[in-house]
Structures are given as C-alpha cells and as structure tokens.
Design an enzyme around this catalytic site. Structure first.
Site, short mmCIF file in Angstrom:
data_model
loop_
_atom_site.label_atom_id
_atom_site.label_comp_id
_atom_site.label_asym_id
_atom_site.label_seq_id
_atom_site.Cartn_x
_atom_site.Cartn_y
_atom_site.Cartn_z
N GLY A 64 -5.60 1.22 -11.64
CA GLY A 64 -6.81 1.04 -12.46
C GLY A 64 -7.82 2.14 -12.16
N ARG A 104 0.01 3.02 -14.55
CA ARG A 104 0.82 2.30 -13.57
C ARG A 104 2.25 2.74 -13.88
NH1 ARG A 104 -3.25 -1.13 -11.53
NH2 ARG A 104 -4.64 -1.91 -13.14
N ASP A 157 -4.21 -0.02 -3.20
CA ASP A 157 -3.14 -0.15 -2.20
C ASP A 157 -1.76 0.19 -2.76
OD1 ASP A 157 -3.14 -2.41 -3.73
OD2 ASP A 157 -3.07 -3.83 -2.08
N THR A 191 -11.17 1.83 -6.27
CA THR A 191 -10.97 0.63 -7.08
C THR A 191 -12.26 -0.16 -7.12
OG1 THR A 191 -9.95 -1.58 -7.12
CG2 THR A 191 -9.83 -0.41 -5.03
N ASP A 203 -12.52 -3.14 -7.23
CA ASP A 203 -12.35 -4.46 -6.60
C ASP A 203 -12.84 -4.53 -5.14
OD1 ASP A 203 -11.07 -5.00 -8.98
OD2 ASP A 203 -9.05 -4.81 -8.15
N ASP A 257 -11.10 -4.21 -2.52
CA ASP A 257 -10.15 -5.17 -1.93
C ASP A 257 -9.22 -4.52 -0.91
OD1 ASP A 257 -8.74 -3.61 -3.72
OD2 ASP A 257 -7.63 -5.26 -4.60
N ARG A 308 -9.37 -8.86 -9.59
CA ARG A 308 -8.00 -9.28 -9.25
C ARG A 308 -8.04 -10.48 -8.31
NH1 ARG A 308 -3.48 -5.83 -10.21
NH2 ARG A 308 -4.76 -3.99 -10.39
P1 ADP Z 1 -3.54 0.24 -7.32
O1 ADP Z 1 -3.23 1.57 -6.74
O2 ADP Z 1 -4.88 0.21 -8.00
O3 ADP Z 1 -3.32 -0.88 -6.34
P2 ADP Z 1 -1.03 -0.49 -8.61
O4 ADP Z 1 -0.74 -1.59 -7.66
O5 ADP Z 1 -0.77 -0.73 -10.04
O6 ADP Z 1 -2.57 -0.01 -8.55
O7 ADP Z 1 -0.23 0.79 -8.11
C1 ADP Z 1 -0.38 2.03 -8.78
C2 ADP Z 1 0.96 2.73 -8.79
O8 ADP Z 1 1.36 3.04 -7.44
C3 ADP Z 1 2.14 1.96 -9.37
O9 ADP Z 1 2.18 1.96 -10.77
C4 ADP Z 1 3.30 2.70 -8.76
O10 ADP Z 1 3.55 3.91 -9.45
C5 ADP Z 1 2.77 3.03 -7.36
N1 ADP Z 1 3.23 2.00 -6.42
C6 ADP Z 1 2.80 0.73 -6.32
N2 ADP Z 1 3.49 0.03 -5.38
C7 ADP Z 1 4.38 0.89 -4.87
C8 ADP Z 1 5.40 0.78 -3.87
N3 ADP Z 1 5.64 -0.36 -3.22
N4 ADP Z 1 6.14 1.88 -3.62
C9 ADP Z 1 5.92 3.04 -4.28
N5 ADP Z 1 4.98 3.20 -5.24
C10 ADP Z 1 4.23 2.15 -5.54
O1 F6P Z 2 -7.86 -3.24 -9.95
C1 F6P Z 2 -8.86 -3.00 -10.90
C2 F6P Z 2 -8.76 -4.00 -12.02
O2 F6P Z 2 -9.77 -3.70 -12.97
C3 F6P Z 2 -8.82 -5.46 -11.62
O3 F6P Z 2 -10.13 -5.89 -11.35
C4 F6P Z 2 -8.19 -6.13 -12.83
O4 F6P Z 2 -7.63 -7.38 -12.49
C5 F6P Z 2 -7.13 -5.13 -13.22
O5 F6P Z 2 -7.51 -3.87 -12.68
C6 F6P Z 2 -6.95 -4.99 -14.71
O6 F6P Z 2 -5.89 -4.14 -14.93
P1 F6P Z 2 -5.57 -3.46 -16.33
O7 F6P Z 2 -6.51 -2.31 -16.50
O8 F6P Z 2 -4.16 -3.03 -16.21
O9 F6P Z 2 -5.80 -4.50 -17.39
#
Ligand code: ADP
Ligand code: F6P
Length: 358
Positions: free
Chosen positions: A14, A75, A106, A128, A130, A132, A174
């Site tokens: 995000g 993502r 994360d 982020t 959040d 978090d 989230r």
């Molecule tokens: P955020 O970074 O905000 O937590 P996501 O959880 O959607 O957002 O993760 C962002 C991107 O990071 C994912 O779409 C993926 O490409 C990569 N990613 C997430 N989890 C993993 C993982 N366990 N191993 C490798 N890449 C990951």
């Molecule tokens: O992690 C940031 C965030 O905006 C959260 O607060 C929310 O739950 C999520 O991303 C929304 O994701 P998307 O942009 O994929 O709808």
C-alpha cells in the site's frame, strides 16, 4: 566503506504519504556519494519484468510535497515464488544493480530479506499509514493519515452538531488500531473501537446515551476497520444500527477508506522520510544489509529485518516454532520489552479516551 555503483529503489504494498520524500532522499544521497540510482516501477513487479528508469537529481525535484509514489506500487504474489525471484535476480544482474532499497511494510521487508539471501543486499524503509511495524515507533505516512482523519472527522462533527446526530467513522489500519486510536483521541470521540482491546459495547452505548442526556448534540465514534463482527462484516456498521436502535439517537456512518492514503505529506512524514532515506544509503555504504530503518526511543536507527519480523510476530501473538532460536536471551528480553512498551502506550491512550469522553 562498501562500494556500490548502482542501486535500485522500489515502493511496494500500500502506498503511503512520504514515499516520494524518501525516494528523493535516497536518490540525492546516493548520487552525492557517486552511486547511480535506478527506479523500479510497481514494486517487485518491476523487478521481475525489468521496468526500470534512471533517477537523477532533477527527476526527484518537486516530489517532496506529493503523496502517492512516482515509482507506482503493487502487490506482487509472483515475487514469493522461486521463478519470480529468479527473474528479479536476473534483472538485477543484467542491469548491474548492486543493492536495493525497498519502501513498504512488513510484506515488502520479507521480500527484501529474500533478495539479500539471493545475493542482492537490501534495506527496508517502513512506509505504511498503519504504523503496524513493531520494530519502529513510527512508519512513514502515519502522521499524514491521522491528520487527514482528524480533518474529515472535524467536518463530520460540524454537521452532527447542527442536526444532533451521531456519526460512526471507520478508518483503515488493517489489523492495527493505531490510526483509529490516535485520531479518535485527537478528535474527541465518545467511543473508539480497535482490534487490540476488547470493545465493551454496552458501556460504549451508555456513554453515548449519557452524553446526550447531558446535552451533547454532535457525537463521534472512531472505529478501526480491523474490528469485525464476523468474517464478512465490519463491526462499525453493525454498531451504527445497534446504537440507533438502543438509544434512538440518529446515527450515520462514514467509511473514510483510501482517502486517508492521499494528501500532501505532513512535516513529520517528510522529515522522517528524508532522514530514513539518507540513512538507508549510509547503511549500505557502511556495509550493512538486510536491515530496516527504524525509530527507537525517538532516534533514527537500523534494525536487522529478521529481528524486526520476529518481533512483529511476537507482538501480534503469531510466533512460529523456532522463531526465537536464532536470538540471544538478551535480544529476546529486548523484544518482550519493545512489545510491552508498545502495548502500554496504546493502553494508556485508550484509557484516557474513555476517561475524557463525556
Ligand atoms: P506491505 O509491504 O505493505 O506489508 P504486502 O504484505 O502486500 O504489503 O507485501 C508487499 C509485497 O511484498 C507483496 O506483494 C510481495 O511481492 C512481497 N512479499 C510479501 N510477503 C512476502 C514473502 N513472504 N516473501 C517474499 N515477498 C513477499
Ligand atoms: O496497509 C495500508 C492499507 O491502507 C490498510 O490500512 C488497508 O487495510 C489496506 O492497505 C488496503 O489495501 P488496498 O489498497 O489493497 O485496498
């Protein structure tokens, strides 16, 4: 000092206000150190597909004030597969990218760790709304998001006051209730619901009822999206119906949604993004990798990503078997301490919110 000729920067997950300020800082600091910078478009997708563009001092002009990310975000499930990772490494090798700075949450850091393990030193910057990520007291975007929420809530409060209504406002975050808690307190909400603490529905309804009996016209409740009624329904919308039915107070509902991810970044987000961006390049030059930039006790620092991910799972009660095996007793004690401090900060604010809602 480690030698890098070219580094890549990407934004993933995000988007968050302040990402552009961090891109600017990484780019200019690196160029200052004689390192070329390449922007990778749409997060790990761009690494897999080779969507790259050179970044210069000029291409990052005038972005410090802008929300979103000039590199776009996505993502990318493919990045979690072996084939996806192989393509990403190939892109790095073919384009002589020696290291990566990854901006995100994360999930993005898990990806950065995988890259480091495959021979591309990587550094994370926590971005982020959040807030978090347990390893850091602050994530870029949080302040702007909260300020957007208090402005929106302020506008709703005006009309609530005119019509003697209540408005329940659901905000993003989230599984984390930080935005709802901080912005709810700062908005003078009568009730705040967050996933971290049990919500006492009867008590909250009695608060709204008493406030009305004592002459309060406009009333606000701020609820985190992470509080659910069941697997399909958010608690906030259910509470609107329940409150109106039990008290007779006309109650409206607003879901702020993605609006809190936009807007020009606040001073705090621009500043931390700038410090963390420059810090990430310094870390690489110092030979560090697989670290995430963080704020600890108010100071910018860097923390091993594996440590940060395990600490996060500890806080969220999601530790896996063997998670703590690689850490010393002292590190584990530090982790418990960080979790306790974070919980205490939230508990303290949550308690105050109840004491002051009249
Ligand atoms: P955020 O970074 O905000 O937590 P996501 O959880 O959607 O957002 O993760 C962002 C991107 O990071 C994912 O779409 C993926 O490409 C990569 N990613 C997430 N989890 C993993 C993982 N366990 N191993 C490798 N890449 C990951
Ligand atoms: O992690 C940031 C965030 O905006 C959260 O607060 C929310 O739950 C999520 O991303 C929304 O994701 P998307 O942009 O994929 O709808």
């Amino acid at each position: 000092m480690a030698k890098f000729r070219k580094i890549g920067i990407l934004t993933s997950g995000g988007d968050a206000p302040g990402m552009n300020a961090a891109i600017r800082a990484v780019t200019r600091k690196a160029i200052n150190e004689g390192i070329e910078v390449v922007g990778i478009e749409e997060g790990y997708n761009g690494l897999i597909n080779g969507n790259l563009r050179p970044l210069t001092n000029r291409s990052v002009s005038n972005i410090i004030t802008r929300s979103g990310t000039i590199l776009y975000s996505s993502r990318c499930p493919e990045f979690k597969t072996e084939e996806g990772m192989a393509k990403a490494i190939k892109t790095c090798r073919e384009n002589q990218i020696d290291a990566i700075v990854a901006l995100g949450g994360d999930g993005t850091f898990r990806g950065a760790t995988d890259l480091t393990n495959h021979g591309i030193p990587s550094i994370g910057i926590p971005c982020t709304i959040d807030n978090d990520i347990t390893a850091t007291e602050y994530t870029i975007g949080f302040d702007t998001a909260m300020n957007t929420v208090i402005n929106m809530v302020g506008a709703l409060r005006d009309t609530c006051e005119s019509h003697a209504r209540c408005n329940i406002i659901e905000v993003m975050g989230r599984e984390c209730g930080m935005i709802a808690l901080y912005a709810g307190v700062a908005s003078g909400a009568v009730a705040i619901a967050i996933p971290e603490f049990e919500f006492n529905e009867d008590f909250a309804i009695s608060k709204f009822r008493e406030a009305r009996e004592h002459g309060k016209r406009g009333m606000i409740g701020v609820f985190a999206e992470g509080v659910s009624l069941d697997q399909e329904h958010k608690y906030s919308e259910y509470f609107v119906r329940k409150l109106q039915a039990e008290t007779g107070i006309e109650t409206k509902f607003a879901r702020l949604g993605h609006i809190v991810r936009g807007g020009s970044p606040t001073l705090r987000d621009r500043l931390h993004a700038t410090q963390m961006g420059a810090g990430a390049v310094s870390c690489l030059l110092d030979g560090k990798s697989n670290v995430v930039m963080a704020i600890k006790n108010g100071m910018i620092t860097d923390i091993d990503i594996n440590y940060a991910l395990v600490l996060d799972r500890m806080y969220k009660g999601k530790l896996k078997d063997g998670d703590l095996d690689k850490f010393t007793q002292e590190q584990i004690a530090d982790m418990h301490d960080a979790c306790a401090r974070r919980r205490a900060r939230m508990e303290n604010l949550y308690r105050i919110s109840f004491e002051l809602s009249k």
